[in-house]
Write a protein that holds these residues in place. Structure first.
Motif, PDB file in Angstrom:
ATOM      1  N   GLU A   1      -5.568   8.400  -8.118  1.00  0.00           N
ATOM      2  CA  GLU A   1      -6.688   7.559  -8.224  1.00  0.00           C
ATOM      3  C   GLU A   1      -7.000   6.820  -9.413  1.00  0.00           C
ATOM      4  O   GLU A   1      -6.917   5.728  -9.748  1.00  0.00           O
TER       5      GLU A   1
ATOM      6  N   TRP B   1      -3.304   0.542 -12.891  1.00  0.00           N
ATOM      7  CA  TRP B   1      -2.482  -0.355 -12.447  1.00  0.00           C
ATOM      8  C   TRP B   1      -3.351  -1.786 -11.853  1.00  0.00           C
ATOM      9  O   TRP B   1      -2.895  -2.906 -12.286  1.00  0.00           O
ATOM     10  N   ARG B   2      -4.441  -1.442 -11.294  1.00  0.00           N
ATOM     11  CA  ARG B   2      -5.267  -2.695 -11.009  1.00  0.00           C
ATOM     12  C   ARG B   2      -5.482  -3.315 -12.264  1.00  0.00           C
ATOM     13  O   ARG B   2      -5.687  -4.646 -12.214  1.00  0.00           O
TER      14      ARG B   2
ATOM     15  N   ARG C   1      -4.164   4.291  -9.998  1.00  0.00           N
ATOM     16  CA  ARG C   1      -4.429   3.155  -9.335  1.00  0.00           C
ATOM     17  C   ARG C   1      -5.341   2.060 -10.057  1.00  0.00           C
ATOM     18  O   ARG C   1      -5.042   1.214  -9.899  1.00  0.00           O
TER      19      ARG C   1
ATOM     20  N   TYR D   1       1.207   1.820  -3.594  1.00  0.00           N
ATOM     21  CA  TYR D   1      -0.142   1.964  -4.352  1.00  0.00           C
ATOM     22  C   TYR D   1      -0.784   3.344  -4.021  1.00  0.00           C
ATOM     23  O   TYR D   1      -1.298   4.072  -4.936  1.00  0.00           O
ATOM     24  N   ASN D   2      -0.840   3.682  -2.687  1.00  0.00           N
ATOM     25  CA  ASN D   2      -1.544   4.783  -2.240  1.00  0.00           C
ATOM     26  C   ASN D   2      -0.944   6.142  -2.754  1.00  0.00           C
ATOM     27  O   ASN D   2      -1.476   6.980  -2.830  1.00  0.00           O
TER      28      ASN D   2
ATOM     29  N   GLU E   1       0.910  -1.219  -0.061  1.00  0.00           N
ATOM     30  CA  GLU E   1       0.004   0.168  -0.025  1.00  0.00           C
ATOM     31  C   GLU E   1       0.903   1.211   0.163  1.00  0.00           C
ATOM     32  O   GLU E   1       0.399   2.307  -0.390  1.00  0.00           O
TER      33      GLU E   1
END
Length: 389
Positions: free
Chosen positions: A174, A180-181, A177, A169-170, A166
């Motif tokens: 947004e 990437w997912r 993210r 990732y964080n 995280e």
């Protein structure tokens, strides 16, 4: 800098020093000393640059972010080799014994995951190795299993695996993210244009984002093959962050990309000469993706018309390459699935073609009875739609 100075001179009065003077005091203090300075979890080159010590000192910096600092040599810490992972597990918990290779693979050779799993099994000697391996083999629950194992083994001094992911990732925006997912749906390494197709960005935007993801340690790159890949546990993490609608959207985009690849590969093949090998090379590079996308689409054939269309069209998207690369029995499986989809979508002409191709496939296997059966079914369909040829 304050911490380093006070470590050497606890009574030093630093109240009158500003940032620039503090750095000067730091360098003066370390002059002609042989000290090893270790800075953990650095965030940027700007953060590290003022900490460069004099030449007689050594400096070691760790970070989840990739960045360059003049005068410092970069080294990427990779996952362990299989042999080293097995050795590490057996040092932690000898009772793992002949299950070490299987456990190392389940932990994806990541040192922190290996440490957690080995320590858990050491302090829980009543736990069956087979039971624990069964839990780790469930990709949807693997991260939760490791998280619970860390708690049960009371590894409070070890980082939390999810919290470590995280951190990077964080730090993303947004929208990035989400992009990437989406990479979590790739079943194997992928080329940059595959990510571009998935994201719907132009080439420059795609290259920029791929670079950001690499710097954030969320993506790896193989210079030998020029392909990107996610570590297995990061794939689990990416998919765990997805809602079902988002995952379906991403898998549809992946299936669409695979069909485009098959069409391009067959187009190259049909040009002949050296283009035959070019088409086969492209097909082979993406075969794992193609095979996975077809299987996923067939498993979800009833979810939507779009998914059923993939199942129906895949066998025709790359006829020549599939003839050379798909074993006859597997080809029959694809064609039977495609025929089922054509029936579901009421696409009679395509159904007739698939039934005829099933006849040819069974003839290739020497099963004349099944070949005749499918050719007769194809004939009925073709007569109904008026296809005299």
């Amino acid at each position: 800098i304050r911490h380093v100075i006070l470590s050497f001179e606890p009574t030093a009065d630093l109240r009158g020093l500003d940032e620039s003077n503090m750095q000067g005091a730091y360098l003066t203090l370390l002059h002609e000393k042989k000290a090893l300075l270790f800075f953990d979890n650095a965030r940027s080159a700007e953060q590290i640059a003022p900490l460069r010590p004099p030449a007689d000192c050594a400096m070691l910096v760790t970070s989840r972010w990739n960045f360059a600092v003049a005068g410092l040599q970069s080294h990427r810490v990779d996952v362990l080799t299989e042999d080293d992972a097995i050795k590490f597990l057996l040092e932690l918990c000898p009772r793992i014994a002949d299950k070490a290779a299987e456990l190392a693979k389940a932990c994806a050779y990541l040192p922190l995951a290996l440490r957690i799993a080995g320590s858990f099994l050491l302090v829980n000697s009543d736990w069956s190795l087979d039971k624990y391996l069964s839990q780790l083999s469930d990709r949807k629950k693997r991260l939760d299993t490791l998280k619970q194992s860390r708690a049960d083994a009371e590894l409070t001094t070890e980082p939390d695996l999810l919290a470590t992911f995280e951190l990077s990732y964080n730090a993303l925006a947004e929208e990035d993210r989400k992009r990437w997912r989406m990479l979590g749906v790739f079943p194997a390494s992928f080329a940059g244009n595959a990510a571009q197709a998935l994201w719907g960005l132009d080439e420059n935007e795609t290259s920029t984002l791929l670079g950001v993801l690499r710097r954030y340690s969320l993506l790896d790159y193989d210079e030998t093959t020029s392909r990107y890949f996610l570590h297995d546990l990061l794939v689990d993490f990416a998919l765990a962050q997805m809602e079902s609608d988002e995952e379906q959207e991403s898998r549809i985009a992946h299936a669409s990309y695979c069909m485009e690849v098959m069409e391009v590969a067959d187009s190259l093949y049909k040009e002949g000469n050296e283009k035959i090998l070019s088409g086969l090379k492209l097909f082979d590079q993406e075969w794992e993706h193609i095979r996975f996308a077809q299987a996923w689409a067939y498993e979800n054939i009833g979810v939507s018309k779009r998914i059923a269309e993939f199942v129906m069209l895949y066998p025709d998207a790359s006829i020549y390459c599939l003839d050379l690369r798909l074993p006859p029995k597997h080809k029959i499986g694809w064609l039977e699935a495609a025929a089922d989809a054509a029936k579901q979508l009421d696409r009679k002409s395509i159904l007739g073609a698939h039934l005829g191709n099933l006849g040819l496939a069974y003839a290739d296997l020497g099963d004349a009875r099944k070949a005749i059966e499918f050719h007769e079914q194809a004939l009925v369909v073709m007569q109904k739609i008026g296809n005299k040829r």
